[in-house]
Motif scaffolding. Sequence first.
Motif, mmCIF file in Angstrom:
data_model
loop_
_atom_site.group_PDB
_atom_site.id
_atom_site.type_symbol
_atom_site.label_atom_id
_atom_site.label_comp_id
_atom_site.label_asym_id
_atom_site.label_seq_id
_atom_site.Cartn_x
_atom_site.Cartn_y
_atom_site.Cartn_z
ATOM 1 N N ASN A 119 -4.599 7.384 -23.798
ATOM 2 C CA ASN A 119 -5.741 6.510 -23.800
ATOM 3 C C ASN A 119 -5.155 5.263 -24.038
ATOM 4 O O ASN A 119 -5.749 4.336 -23.850
ATOM 5 N N LEU A 120 -4.144 5.068 -24.469
ATOM 6 C CA LEU A 120 -3.525 3.822 -24.731
ATOM 7 C C LEU A 120 -2.524 3.512 -23.689
ATOM 8 O O LEU A 120 -1.780 2.663 -23.507
ATOM 9 N N GLN A 121 -2.575 4.120 -22.529
ATOM 10 C CA GLN A 121 -1.833 3.856 -21.156
ATOM 11 C C GLN A 121 -2.501 2.577 -20.486
ATOM 12 O O GLN A 121 -3.718 2.191 -20.780
ATOM 13 N N ARG A 122 -1.725 1.980 -19.734
ATOM 14 C CA ARG A 122 -2.465 0.684 -19.009
ATOM 15 C C ARG A 122 -3.435 1.315 -18.302
ATOM 16 O O ARG A 122 -3.595 2.463 -17.600
ATOM 17 N N VAL A 123 -4.703 0.676 -18.133
ATOM 18 C CA VAL A 123 -6.028 1.134 -17.475
ATOM 19 C C VAL A 123 -6.515 1.923 -18.599
ATOM 20 O O VAL A 123 -7.733 2.455 -18.221
ATOM 21 N N PHE B 259 -2.775 5.445 -14.195
ATOM 22 C CA PHE B 259 -1.643 4.280 -13.616
ATOM 23 C C PHE B 259 -0.378 4.904 -13.305
ATOM 24 O O PHE B 259 0.100 4.449 -12.442
ATOM 25 N N ARG B 260 0.099 6.027 -13.962
ATOM 26 C CA ARG B 260 1.598 6.606 -13.539
ATOM 27 C C ARG B 260 1.729 6.941 -12.234
ATOM 28 O O ARG B 260 2.557 6.594 -11.510
ATOM 29 N N GLY B 261 0.740 7.618 -11.704
ATOM 30 C CA GLY B 261 0.771 8.421 -10.595
ATOM 31 C C GLY B 261 0.346 7.317 -9.343
ATOM 32 O O GLY B 261 1.023 7.322 -8.245
ATOM 33 N N ALA B 262 -0.791 6.493 -9.779
ATOM 34 C CA ALA B 262 -1.163 5.385 -8.638
ATOM 35 C C ALA B 262 0.197 4.546 -8.358
ATOM 36 O O ALA B 262 0.498 4.223 -7.293
ATOM 37 N N TYR B 263 0.964 3.980 -9.365
ATOM 38 C CA TYR B 263 1.872 3.142 -9.120
ATOM 39 C C TYR B 263 2.948 3.594 -8.319
ATOM 40 O O TYR B 263 3.568 3.276 -7.637
ATOM 41 N N ASN B 264 3.260 5.027 -8.856
ATOM 42 C CA ASN B 264 4.529 5.580 -8.476
ATOM 43 C C ASN B 264 4.086 5.942 -6.919
ATOM 44 O O ASN B 264 5.194 5.764 -6.193
ATOM 45 N N LEU C 197 -5.001 -1.894 -10.339
ATOM 46 C CA LEU C 197 -4.035 -2.584 -11.286
ATOM 47 C C LEU C 197 -2.825 -2.398 -10.277
ATOM 48 O O LEU C 197 -2.022 -3.256 -10.225
ATOM 49 N N ALA C 198 -2.493 -1.088 -9.625
ATOM 50 C CA ALA C 198 -0.999 -1.081 -9.164
ATOM 51 C C ALA C 198 -1.160 -2.032 -7.912
ATOM 52 O O ALA C 198 -0.110 -2.562 -7.584
ATOM 53 N N ALA C 199 -2.279 -2.249 -7.198
ATOM 54 C CA ALA C 199 -2.210 -3.179 -6.133
ATOM 55 C C ALA C 199 -1.988 -4.633 -6.764
ATOM 56 O O ALA C 199 -1.062 -5.290 -6.084
ATOM 57 N N ARG C 200 -2.631 -4.978 -7.847
ATOM 58 C CA ARG C 200 -2.187 -6.226 -8.120
ATOM 59 C C ARG C 200 -0.909 -6.567 -8.621
ATOM 60 O O ARG C 200 -0.353 -7.388 -8.496
ATOM 61 N N GLU C 201 -0.269 -5.392 -9.290
ATOM 62 C CA GLU C 201 1.038 -5.672 -9.747
ATOM 63 C C GLU C 201 1.934 -5.570 -8.526
ATOM 64 O O GLU C 201 3.074 -6.283 -8.447
ATOM 65 N N LEU C 202 1.733 -4.957 -7.477
ATOM 66 C CA LEU C 202 2.645 -5.069 -6.289
ATOM 67 C C LEU C 202 2.283 -5.950 -5.264
ATOM 68 O O LEU C 202 2.877 -5.994 -4.044
ATOM 69 N N GLY C 203 1.290 -6.888 -5.429
ATOM 70 C CA GLY C 203 0.993 -8.105 -4.694
ATOM 71 C C GLY C 203 0.144 -7.556 -3.411
ATOM 72 O O GLY C 203 0.027 -8.494 -2.548
ATOM 73 N N THR C 204 -0.843 -6.636 -3.530
ATOM 74 C CA THR C 204 -1.491 -6.673 -2.470
ATOM 75 C C THR C 204 -2.887 -6.338 -2.951
ATOM 76 O O THR C 204 -3.478 -6.612 -4.254
ATOM 77 N N SER C 205 -3.962 -5.512 -1.881
ATOM 78 C CA SER C 205 -5.362 -5.722 -2.070
ATOM 79 C C SER C 205 -5.717 -4.376 -2.473
ATOM 80 O O SER C 205 -4.961 -3.367 -1.948
ATOM 81 N N ALA C 206 -7.064 -4.037 -2.871
ATOM 82 C CA ALA C 206 -7.511 -2.478 -2.988
ATOM 83 C C ALA C 206 -9.053 -2.444 -2.710
ATOM 84 O O ALA C 206 -9.532 -3.419 -3.365
ATOM 85 N N VAL C 207 -9.098 -1.389 -2.022
ATOM 86 C CA VAL C 207 -10.772 -1.119 -1.782
ATOM 87 C C VAL C 207 -11.013 0.203 -2.426
ATOM 88 O O VAL C 207 -10.420 1.001 -2.227
#
Length: 322
Positions: free
Chosen positions: A48-52, A57-62, A90-100
């Motif tokens: 619950n204290l993870q990002r988002v 977030f772990r799986g999405a960013y990986n 958030l992963a999209a933002r961190e990686l410099g792209t967009s998300a829908v």
Amino acid sequence: MTAALPVTFDDVRDAAVRLDGIAHRTPVLTSRTLDALVGAEVFVKCENLQRVGAFKFRGAYNAAAQLPPERLGRGLAAYSSGNHAQAVALAARELGTSAVILMPEDTPRSKREATVGYGAEVVTYDRYTQDRTALGEALAAERGLTLVPPYDHPHVIAGQGTAALELLQDAGELDALVVPVGGGGLMAGSAVTARALHPGVRLIGVEPDDGDDTKRSLEAGERVSVPVPRSIADGQATSAPGEITFAVNRHLVDGIALVGDDEIRDAMRFAFERLKIVLEPSGATALAALLSGRVDGRPRRIGLIASGGNIDTRRFTDIVKG
């Protein structure tokens, strides 16, 4: 055994390297009161204290971080009841792209607003009458986006497994690991990790009473669908386990415990009053299983993953009041 599965412990370790410095290493809490109630030493991994506010977030960013630059640059798509939506945004933002992001119309307002706040575009659908997988795939194809599934992808599963990796590194060897189950990604990643490090650990998933698709599937030896549950645990409102997640869980998971809405409410209250943490309903189901005596075998050292805390003040108050 894990070498023949679609996700291996090496995949989880690689994900941990990829996430280092990007995802939070969340704390592991202990409580003498909780230990006394359960009759065991309990270690609570606070995702619950993870990002988002959730493990997602772990799986999405990986997954997103491993896309070729040309695909990543065209943008990401996802379908989610909330936590994976925020994670991909958030992963999209961190990686410099967009998300829908495709989200249910009845998604809690706080989760939708947070997703938009991370910069994503939100498209809604009716979770009870429309097929989110088909809609998500069509949306991604129409816009030329790469779909990041909420759980049924090896890179997503490996990323989720890093939560259990950290828990085991901090807590040491466990007799049982208790994990919430929706589509099964967190359970699958946790199972691969725990079985590789401690082969004798008992692996227990937790589902809402009305959303027991994984339990039924494990008993049947094949994927079984149920009506979309109307549990307060909206993050676990899946009708069937994923193909890849079930391929892992059917070989590694020892059992599934079921909890009702009242038990989830009690766990949320306990977490707030005694552990001093806020959990959303889905994030509290593993704790609910322990507090309600649904984990058998009398394990002496138990780890559990408190998987998320994305809930606004009004909904939290309404739920804990019953």
